[in-house]
Enzyme design. Structure first.
Site, PDB file in Angstrom:
ATOM      1  N   ALA A  15     -23.766 -21.379  -4.234  1.00 61.49           N
ATOM      2  CA  ALA A  15     -22.406 -20.929  -4.505  1.00 61.49           C
ATOM      3  C   ALA A  15     -21.975 -20.081  -3.310  1.00 61.49           C
ATOM      4  CB  ALA A  15     -22.395 -20.097  -5.782  1.00 61.49           C
ATOM      5  N   GLY A  52     -26.705 -22.596  -6.274  1.00 57.30           N
ATOM      6  CA  GLY A  52     -25.747 -23.538  -6.856  1.00 57.30           C
ATOM      7  C   GLY A  52     -25.917 -24.950  -6.310  1.00 57.30           C
ATOM      8  N   GLU A 105     -28.572 -26.409  -8.296  1.00 58.37           N
ATOM      9  CA  GLU A 105     -28.029 -26.598  -9.654  1.00 58.37           C
ATOM     10  C   GLU A 105     -27.090 -27.797  -9.716  1.00 58.37           C
ATOM     11  OE1 GLU A 105     -26.889 -22.341  -9.595  1.00 58.37           O
ATOM     12  OE2 GLU A 105     -27.757 -22.277 -11.598  1.00 58.37           O
ATOM     13  N   GLU A 141     -31.334 -16.809  -5.984  1.00 57.37           N
ATOM     14  CA  GLU A 141     -30.324 -15.827  -6.407  1.00 57.37           C
ATOM     15  C   GLU A 141     -30.889 -14.426  -6.587  1.00 57.37           C
ATOM     16  OE1 GLU A 141     -30.676 -18.889  -7.662  1.00 57.37           O
ATOM     17  OE2 GLU A 141     -28.731 -19.783  -8.129  1.00 57.37           O
TER      18      GLU A 141
HETATM   19  N1  CO8 Z   1     -22.316 -18.847   0.785  1.00 54.42           N
HETATM   20  C1  CO8 Z   1     -21.473 -18.615   1.793  1.00 54.42           C
HETATM   21  N2  CO8 Z   1     -21.786 -18.898   3.080  1.00 54.42           N
HETATM   22  C2  CO8 Z   1     -23.001 -19.427   3.340  1.00 54.42           C
HETATM   23  C3  CO8 Z   1     -23.923 -19.700   2.290  1.00 54.42           C
HETATM   24  C4  CO8 Z   1     -23.534 -19.396   0.966  1.00 54.42           C
HETATM   25  N3  CO8 Z   1     -24.339 -19.637  -0.097  1.00 54.42           N
HETATM   26  N4  CO8 Z   1     -25.042 -20.202   2.861  1.00 54.42           N
HETATM   27  C5  CO8 Z   1     -24.824 -20.258   4.192  1.00 54.42           C
HETATM   28  N5  CO8 Z   1     -23.585 -19.799   4.478  1.00 54.42           N
HETATM   29  C6  CO8 Z   1     -22.954 -19.676   5.795  1.00 54.42           C
HETATM   30  C7  CO8 Z   1     -23.575 -18.538   6.608  1.00 54.42           C
HETATM   31  O1  CO8 Z   1     -23.020 -17.295   6.228  1.00 54.42           O
HETATM   32  C8  CO8 Z   1     -23.211 -18.953   8.002  1.00 54.42           C
HETATM   33  O2  CO8 Z   1     -21.869 -18.624   8.228  1.00 54.42           O
HETATM   34  P1  CO8 Z   1     -21.426 -17.859   9.605  1.00 54.42           P
HETATM   35  O3  CO8 Z   1     -21.721 -18.866  10.673  1.00 54.42           O
HETATM   36  O4  CO8 Z   1     -19.979 -17.602   9.403  1.00 54.42           O
HETATM   37  O5  CO8 Z   1     -22.280 -16.656   9.692  1.00 54.42           O
HETATM   38  C9  CO8 Z   1     -23.311 -20.472   7.958  1.00 54.42           C
HETATM   39  O6  CO8 Z   1     -23.228 -20.831   6.580  1.00 54.42           O
HETATM   40  C10 CO8 Z   1     -24.618 -21.013   8.494  1.00 54.42           C
HETATM   41  O7  CO8 Z   1     -25.672 -20.354   7.799  1.00 54.42           O
HETATM   42  P2  CO8 Z   1     -26.887 -19.617   8.547  1.00 54.42           P
HETATM   43  O8  CO8 Z   1     -26.468 -19.124   9.901  1.00 54.42           O
HETATM   44  O9  CO8 Z   1     -27.455 -18.612   7.602  1.00 54.42           O
HETATM   45  O10 CO8 Z   1     -27.890 -20.855   8.732  1.00 54.42           O
HETATM   46  P3  CO8 Z   1     -29.481 -20.771   8.882  1.00 54.42           P
HETATM   47  O11 CO8 Z   1     -29.913 -22.148   9.292  1.00 54.42           O
HETATM   48  O12 CO8 Z   1     -29.903 -19.629   9.726  1.00 54.42           O
HETATM   49  O13 CO8 Z   1     -30.027 -20.485   7.371  1.00 54.42           O
HETATM   50  C11 CO8 Z   1     -30.079 -20.771   4.975  1.00 54.42           C
HETATM   51  C12 CO8 Z   1     -29.839 -21.428   6.358  1.00 54.42           C
HETATM   52  C13 CO8 Z   1     -31.552 -20.405   4.840  1.00 54.42           C
HETATM   53  C14 CO8 Z   1     -29.729 -21.810   3.917  1.00 54.42           C
HETATM   54  C15 CO8 Z   1     -29.214 -19.520   4.826  1.00 54.42           C
HETATM   55  O14 CO8 Z   1     -27.865 -19.835   5.182  1.00 54.42           O
HETATM   56  C16 CO8 Z   1     -29.183 -18.924   3.442  1.00 54.42           C
HETATM   57  O15 CO8 Z   1     -30.142 -18.264   3.030  1.00 54.42           O
HETATM   58  N6  CO8 Z   1     -28.083 -19.118   2.694  1.00 54.42           N
HETATM   59  C17 CO8 Z   1     -27.871 -18.538   1.381  1.00 54.42           C
HETATM   60  C18 CO8 Z   1     -28.726 -19.244   0.342  1.00 54.42           C
HETATM   61  C19 CO8 Z   1     -28.498 -18.599  -1.009  1.00 54.42           C
HETATM   62  O16 CO8 Z   1     -28.807 -17.446  -1.235  1.00 54.42           O
HETATM   63  N7  CO8 Z   1     -27.971 -19.383  -1.948  1.00 54.42           N
HETATM   64  C20 CO8 Z   1     -27.719 -18.923  -3.279  1.00 54.42           C
HETATM   65  C21 CO8 Z   1     -26.315 -18.426  -3.397  1.00 54.42           C
HETATM   66  S1  CO8 Z   1     -25.956 -17.713  -4.990  1.00 54.42           S
HETATM   67  C22 CO8 Z   1     -25.755 -19.037  -6.021  1.00 54.42           C
HETATM   68  O17 CO8 Z   1     -25.777 -20.141  -5.598  1.00 54.42           O
HETATM   69  C23 CO8 Z   1     -25.553 -18.884  -7.505  1.00 54.42           C
HETATM   70  C24 CO8 Z   1     -25.172 -17.504  -7.791  1.00 54.42           C
HETATM   71  C25 CO8 Z   1     -25.079 -17.262  -9.266  1.00 54.42           C
HETATM   72  C26 CO8 Z   1     -24.436 -15.940  -9.382  1.00 54.42           C
HETATM   73  C27 CO8 Z   1     -23.916 -15.754 -10.753  1.00 54.42           C
HETATM   74  C28 CO8 Z   1     -22.914 -14.621 -10.686  1.00 54.42           C
HETATM   75  C29 CO8 Z   1     -22.101 -14.584 -11.926  1.00 54.42           C
END
Ligand code: CO8
Length: 258
Positions: free
Chosen positions: A65, A109, A112, A132
């Site tokens: 997400a 997400g 999911e 998460e």
């Molecule tokens: N959301 C927004 N932006 C993202 C996300 C994300 N989930 N994942 C990656 N991006 C963006 C990065 O911020 C980056 O943007 P920018 O260039 O502007 O900085 C761009 O995508 C490229 O990402 P990275 O530079 O981080 O790429 P890497 O190759 O270094 O790393 C990873 C790849 C390992 C996948 C890393 O991006 C990462 O860890 N991403 C987040 C993964 C994560 O935590 N996902 C879970 C999100 S929460 C969710 O899905 C459910 C939440 C439920 C909450 C319920 C609340 C009510």
């Protein structure tokens, strides 16, 4: 229909939907949900389309997400918007079959969403995870439930508590994915598999999907009874008559879809 965050094309009877936010690793924001909801509804309503493939990029099916969309929201916003409920009503509610073709990251997400599909075909590069917890939250789009049903408590609990990723091989042996394909062949294989499903009698495909999903919703006795009733309903279709006659006459069936 113009979409902002996905690409949609029809290849004969197969709809191909590609998540297209490469700058955010296909993070799932509200616009993605809106676009996917419209694309899945159009697919479900179009009798010429009989299977759908959802895919992402080589690097990421979807990295979760959209954290940047959620960072400023407060608990009351999530509650009042019933945040994430649309994934159930707009994507899971699809009645016709669809496949997730996953390469690279399928996290949070993204994992999911893949698990909402009828089955997952994984590239050998696929990585699944529910990280998460590292953000101070937990899965919110069905991950804790679907992952546990798919791989069992031990692996699901370990993944949710540590946020570790599961590679394609482990995902296949644990039962999360149907098959692993070399990354270069993923799309071709998924489209071929979808074309096979698209060649089946369409009502039978919908009922088979409903039956298998029933196994997750009901007890065994009720599930078996409902299966038998659905089977009996299918025997009233023109495609049942055609399918059985075609077999006896040693020819391919020609489906009417009713
Ligand atoms: N959301 C927004 N932006 C993202 C996300 C994300 N989930 N994942 C990656 N991006 C963006 C990065 O911020 C980056 O943007 P920018 O260039 O502007 O900085 C761009 O995508 C490229 O990402 P990275 O530079 O981080 O790429 P890497 O190759 O270094 O790393 C990873 C790849 C390992 C996948 C890393 O991006 C990462 O860890 N991403 C987040 C993964 C994560 O935590 N996902 C879970 C999100 S929460 C969710 O899905 C459910 C939440 C439920 C909450 C319920 C609340 C009510």
């Amino acid at each position: 229909m113009a979409y902002e965050t996905i690409l949609v094309e029809q290849r004969d009877a197969v709809t191909l939907v590609t998540l297209n936010r490469p700058q955010a690793l296909n993070a799932l924001n509200s616009q993605v949900l809106k676009d996917l909801g419209a694309a899945f509804a159009a697919y479900d309503a179009d009798p010429s389309q009989r299977c759908l493939v959802l895919t992402g990029s080589e690097k990421a099916f979807a990295a979760g997400a959209d954290i940047k969309e959620m960072v400023e929201k407060e608990a009351a916003d999530f509650f009042l918007e019933d945040f994430f409920s649309g994934w159930q009503s707009k994507v899971v509610a699809t009645r016709k079959p669809w496949i997730a073709a996953v390469a690279g990251f399928a996290l949070g997400g993204g994992c999911e969403l893949a698990m909402m599909a009828d089955f997952i075909l994984a590239a050998d590069t696929a990585k699944f995870g529910q990280p998460e917890i590292k953000l101070g939250v937990a899965p919110g789009m069905g991950g804790s439930q679907r992952l546990t049903r798919a791989v069992g408590k031990a692996k699901a609990m370990e993944m949710c508590l540590t946020g570790r990723m599961m590679g394609a091989q482990e995902a296949e042996s644990a039962g999360l994915v149907a098959r692993i394909v070399p990354a270069a062949d993923l799309l071709e294989d998924a489209l071929k598999t979808a074309a096979t499903i698209a060649g089946m009698p369409p009502m039978a495909a919908m009922v088979n999907k409903e039956m298998v999903n029933l196994a997750f919703e009901t007890g065994l006795a009720q599930g078996i009874l409902t299966e038998r009733r659905l089977f009996q309903i299918l025997t009233a279709t023109e495609d049942k008559k055609e399918g059985m006659e075609a077999f006896v006459e040693k020819r391919a069936g020609v489906w009417k879809g009713r």
